[in-house]
Every structure is written in structure tokens, then in C-alpha cells.
Design a protein around this motif. Structure first.
Motif, PDB file in Angstrom:
ATOM      1  N   ASN A  45      -7.783  -7.254 -12.382  1.00 51.90           N
ATOM      2  CA  ASN A  45      -8.671  -8.291 -12.914  1.00 51.90           C
ATOM      3  C   ASN A  45     -10.135  -7.886 -12.753  1.00 51.90           C
ATOM      4  OD1 ASN A  45      -6.607 -10.127 -13.644  1.00 51.90           O
ATOM      5  ND2 ASN A  45      -6.400 -10.702 -11.494  1.00 51.90           N
ATOM      6  N   ARG A  46     -10.392  -7.021 -11.790  1.00 47.17           N
ATOM      7  CA  ARG A  46     -11.756  -6.596 -11.480  1.00 47.17           C
ATOM      8  C   ARG A  46     -12.087  -5.239 -12.102  1.00 47.17           C
ATOM      9  NH1 ARG A  46     -13.728  -3.436  -7.518  1.00 47.17           N
ATOM     10  NH2 ARG A  46     -11.741  -3.243  -6.480  1.00 47.17           N
ATOM     11  N   LEU A  47     -11.084  -4.390 -12.244  1.00 50.83           N
ATOM     12  CA  LEU A  47     -11.310  -3.019 -12.696  1.00 50.83           C
ATOM     13  C   LEU A  47     -10.689  -2.772 -14.069  1.00 50.83           C
ATOM     14  CD1 LEU A  47     -10.264  -1.245  -9.378  1.00 50.83           C
ATOM     15  CD2 LEU A  47     -12.586  -1.768 -10.119  1.00 50.83           C
ATOM     16  N   GLY A  48     -11.262  -1.846 -14.796  1.00 51.26           N
ATOM     17  CA  GLY A  48     -10.642  -1.396 -16.034  1.00 51.26           C
ATOM     18  C   GLY A  48      -9.449  -0.505 -15.716  1.00 51.26           C
ATOM     19  N   ARG A  49      -8.647  -0.207 -16.716  1.00 51.28           N
ATOM     20  CA  ARG A  49      -7.433   0.599 -16.531  1.00 51.28           C
ATOM     21  C   ARG A  49      -7.727   1.949 -15.871  1.00 51.28           C
ATOM     22  NH1 ARG A  49      -2.262   1.170 -18.397  1.00 51.28           N
ATOM     23  NH2 ARG A  49      -1.557   3.302 -18.650  1.00 51.28           N
ATOM     24  N   GLY A  50      -8.694   2.683 -16.395  1.00 47.13           N
ATOM     25  CA  GLY A  50      -9.009   4.006 -15.855  1.00 47.13           C
ATOM     26  C   GLY A  50      -9.476   3.955 -14.416  1.00 47.13           C
ATOM     27  N   GLU A  51     -10.337   3.002 -14.127  1.00 51.22           N
ATOM     28  CA  GLU A  51     -10.856   2.866 -12.766  1.00 51.22           C
ATOM     29  C   GLU A  51      -9.743   2.447 -11.797  1.00 51.22           C
ATOM     30  OE1 GLU A  51     -14.657   0.808 -10.486  1.00 51.22           O
ATOM     31  OE2 GLU A  51     -14.304   0.389 -12.605  1.00 51.22           O
ATOM     32  N   ALA A  52      -8.872   1.556 -12.246  1.00 56.08           N
ATOM     33  CA  ALA A  52      -7.752   1.118 -11.407  1.00 56.08           C
ATOM     34  C   ALA A  52      -6.814   2.290 -11.113  1.00 56.08           C
ATOM     35  CB  ALA A  52      -6.994  -0.019 -12.084  1.00 56.08           C
ATOM     36  N   LEU A  53      -6.514   3.092 -12.130  1.00 55.08           N
ATOM     37  CA  LEU A  53      -5.656   4.267 -11.925  1.00 55.08           C
ATOM     38  C   LEU A  53      -6.282   5.249 -10.944  1.00 55.08           C
ATOM     39  CD1 LEU A  53      -4.198   5.091 -15.458  1.00 55.08           C
ATOM     40  CD2 LEU A  53      -2.897   4.655 -13.371  1.00 55.08           C
ATOM     41  N   ARG A  54      -7.581   5.477 -11.070  1.00 56.67           N
ATOM     42  CA  ARG A  54      -8.273   6.401 -10.149  1.00 56.67           C
ATOM     43  C   ARG A  54      -8.240   5.877  -8.718  1.00 56.67           C
ATOM     44  NH1 ARG A  54     -11.348   6.971 -14.605  1.00 56.67           N
ATOM     45  NH2 ARG A  54     -12.898   5.424 -13.995  1.00 56.67           N
ATOM     46  N   GLU A  55      -8.435   4.577  -8.562  1.00 54.83           N
ATOM     47  CA  GLU A  55      -8.409   3.982  -7.225  1.00 54.83           C
ATOM     48  C   GLU A  55      -7.020   4.144  -6.592  1.00 54.83           C
ATOM     49  OE1 GLU A  55      -8.686  -0.508  -5.794  1.00 54.83           O
ATOM     50  OE2 GLU A  55     -10.625   0.234  -6.548  1.00 54.83           O
ATOM     51  N   GLU A  56      -5.985   3.846  -7.363  1.00 54.74           N
ATOM     52  CA  GLU A  56      -4.620   4.006  -6.851  1.00 54.74           C
ATOM     53  C   GLU A  56      -4.307   5.473  -6.585  1.00 54.74           C
ATOM     54  OE1 GLU A  56      -2.662   0.047  -8.941  1.00 54.74           O
ATOM     55  OE2 GLU A  56      -2.123   2.023  -9.722  1.00 54.74           O
ATOM     56  N   ALA A  57      -4.805   6.358  -7.441  1.00 52.04           N
ATOM     57  CA  ALA A  57      -4.573   7.791  -7.250  1.00 52.04           C
ATOM     58  C   ALA A  57      -5.140   8.258  -5.918  1.00 52.04           C
ATOM     59  CB  ALA A  57      -5.186   8.590  -8.398  1.00 52.04           C
ATOM     60  N   GLY A  58      -6.339   7.823  -5.601  1.00 45.89           N
ATOM     61  CA  GLY A  58      -6.937   8.199  -4.323  1.00 45.89           C
ATOM     62  C   GLY A  58      -6.088   7.748  -3.151  1.00 45.89           C
ATOM     63  N   ARG A  59      -5.590   6.537  -3.228  1.00 45.89           N
ATOM     64  CA  ARG A  59      -4.738   6.010  -2.146  1.00 45.89           C
ATOM     65  C   ARG A  59      -3.438   6.799  -2.036  1.00 45.89           C
ATOM     66  NH1 ARG A  59      -5.694  -0.130  -4.123  1.00 45.89           N
ATOM     67  NH2 ARG A  59      -7.781  -0.373  -3.251  1.00 45.89           N
ATOM     68  N   LEU A  60      -2.825   7.099  -3.180  1.00 48.01           N
ATOM     69  CA  LEU A  60      -1.563   7.845  -3.172  1.00 48.01           C
ATOM     70  C   LEU A  60      -1.758   9.260  -2.640  1.00 48.01           C
ATOM     71  CD1 LEU A  60      -0.179   6.718  -6.650  1.00 48.01           C
ATOM     72  CD2 LEU A  60       0.864   6.190  -4.438  1.00 48.01           C
ATOM     73  N   LEU A  61      -2.770   9.943  -3.144  1.00 52.45           N
ATOM     74  CA  LEU A  61      -2.989  11.339  -2.751  1.00 52.45           C
ATOM     75  C   LEU A  61      -3.311  11.470  -1.266  1.00 52.45           C
ATOM     76  CD1 LEU A  61      -4.960  12.526  -5.904  1.00 52.45           C
ATOM     77  CD2 LEU A  61      -2.622  13.188  -5.246  1.00 52.45           C
ATOM     78  N   ARG A  62      -4.044  10.517  -0.717  1.00 52.80           N
ATOM     79  CA  ARG A  62      -4.364  10.554   0.722  1.00 52.80           C
ATOM     80  C   ARG A  62      -3.126  10.405   1.587  1.00 52.80           C
ATOM     81  NH1 ARG A  62      -8.914   7.877  -1.054  1.00 52.80           N
ATOM     82  NH2 ARG A  62      -8.058   5.802  -0.691  1.00 52.80           N
ATOM     83  N   ARG A  63      -2.111   9.751   1.077  1.00 55.51           N
ATOM     84  CA  ARG A  63      -0.916   9.473   1.883  1.00 55.51           C
ATOM     85  C   ARG A  63       0.219  10.479   1.678  1.00 55.51           C
ATOM     86  NH1 ARG A  63      -0.876   4.508   4.373  1.00 55.51           N
ATOM     87  NH2 ARG A  63       0.556   5.646   5.714  1.00 55.51           N
ATOM     88  N   LEU A  64       0.061  11.399   0.740  1.00 58.97           N
ATOM     89  CA  LEU A  64       1.110  12.398   0.517  1.00 58.97           C
ATOM     90  C   LEU A  64       1.151  13.385   1.680  1.00 58.97           C
ATOM     91  CD1 LEU A  64       0.796  13.300  -3.262  1.00 58.97           C
ATOM     92  CD2 LEU A  64       2.715  12.171  -2.127  1.00 58.97           C
ATOM     93  N   PRO A  65       2.327  13.640   2.244  1.00 58.48           N
ATOM     94  CA  PRO A  65       2.433  14.625   3.327  1.00 58.48           C
ATOM     95  C   PRO A  65       2.077  16.026   2.813  1.00 58.48           C
ATOM     96  CG  PRO A  65       4.428  13.288   3.147  1.00 58.48           C
ATOM     97  CD  PRO A  65       3.591  12.986   1.947  1.00 58.48           C
ATOM     98  N   ALA A  66       1.258  16.735   3.563  1.00 58.64           N
ATOM     99  CA  ALA A  66       0.780  18.054   3.135  1.00 58.64           C
ATOM    100  C   ALA A  66       1.910  19.068   2.997  1.00 58.64           C
ATOM    101  CB  ALA A  66      -0.269  18.561   4.120  1.00 58.64           C
TER     102      ALA A  66
END
Length: 158
Positions: A45-66
């Protein structure tokens, strides 16, 4: 068979999906450790599609085991496998190759950002149909459990 699995997913499950996942997690954990990491869904509701995807991507990538072999679930670009093929041609060889820790990435309602797909070592699809992300998680766990049974030569149905 894989030695360890991590599922990194957008959103928190509730109700029937949470119950289904817990059932398969109990079954799978008899064979190997499975960790589930849930990251917050972006505020669409606050972010556009691209911005929302980027935000979720950052969260996902930070949590992936190396150290993990990363599998992204993506309907559009993922490869489809039958259950036998998934067990024998994907999961079994990973353990033999020394890549026994597999991390599965499941996006939210918007899917996965390109940077998450690029980070993946491979991409899987459950077919052309669009699955709600909660159902995709249940299907993934069921297929992992089925693969264990196939590789161990154990009956799935009684």
C-alpha cells in the motif's frame, strides 16, 4: 539425500497452510534438519511494485545461508520436474557433490526480484499455474518429503 534444508520465504503462514507445513516439517525432520526463515512482506500500500520487490529481495538475500545451494521457486523461469526426477536427478546428486545444504527461496504475492533469481544456483517451478505463496510452501515441503521416501525406497501411501 540432502543433509540440511533451509526455506527462506516472504510472509508468515497462518491457518491451514501453517498446519500443513508443520505436518510436513515434522515428517522431514526425522531425516534431516529443516529451518524455516520468514521475512516480512513489503507494504504494497506504501510502495510501488518494483520498490516492494527490491525491499523483499534485500530481506531474502540477507537471510540466505552462505554455504547453501540456492533454489528459487519461480513459475515463469523455473524448470519443472516430476517427483521421481526431482528426487533422483536433483536432490540425490546434491548430497553426493558435497552441496548437501539446500536453501529454497519462496517469494510473496509479487514473486521474486531479479537479483534473487540471479543469486539462485537453479530455479524450479511447480508448473504453469499460479500458486499462492502459502500453498507453494506446502507443496515444496510435500515434495521434499516424497523425495525422501523415494530415495529411501519407503512407501509413501499405505
Amino acid at each position: 539425500m540432502i543433509r540440511r534444508a533451509t526455506i527462506v520465504a516472504v510472509g508468515r503462514l497462518r491457518g491451514w497452510a501453517a498446519e500443513g507445513c508443520e505436518d510436513y516439517l515434522r515428517r522431514l525432520r526425522r531425516y534431516f534438519p529443516v529451518e524455516v526463515i520468514e521475512v516480512a512482506e513489503a507494504d504494497m500500500n506504501r510502495l510501488g511494485r518494483g520498490e516492494a520487490l527490491r525491499e523483499e529481495a534485500g530481506r531474502l538475500l540477507r537471510r540466505l545461508p552462505a554455504d547453501a545451494h540456492v533454489v528459487a521457486l519461480d513459475r515463469k523461469t523455473g524448470r519443472r520436474y516430476g517427483s521421481e526426477e526431482l528426487a533422483r536427478r536433483r536432490l540425490e546428486p546434491l548430497a553426493v557433490s558435497g552441496r548437501g545444504h539446500v536453501a529454497f527461496v519462496i517469494g510473496g504475492p509479487l514473486g521474486l526480484a531479479p537479483e534473487v533469481l540471479e543469486r539462485a544456483d537453479e530455479r524450479w517451478s511447480f508448473g504453469e499455474i499460479t500458486l499462492p505463496h502459502a500453498l507453494a510452501r506446502v507443496v515444496l515441503l510435500e515434495q521434499l518429503y516424497r523425495a525422501v521416501k523415494i530415495l529411501r525406497g519407503e512407501r509413501y501411501h499405505w
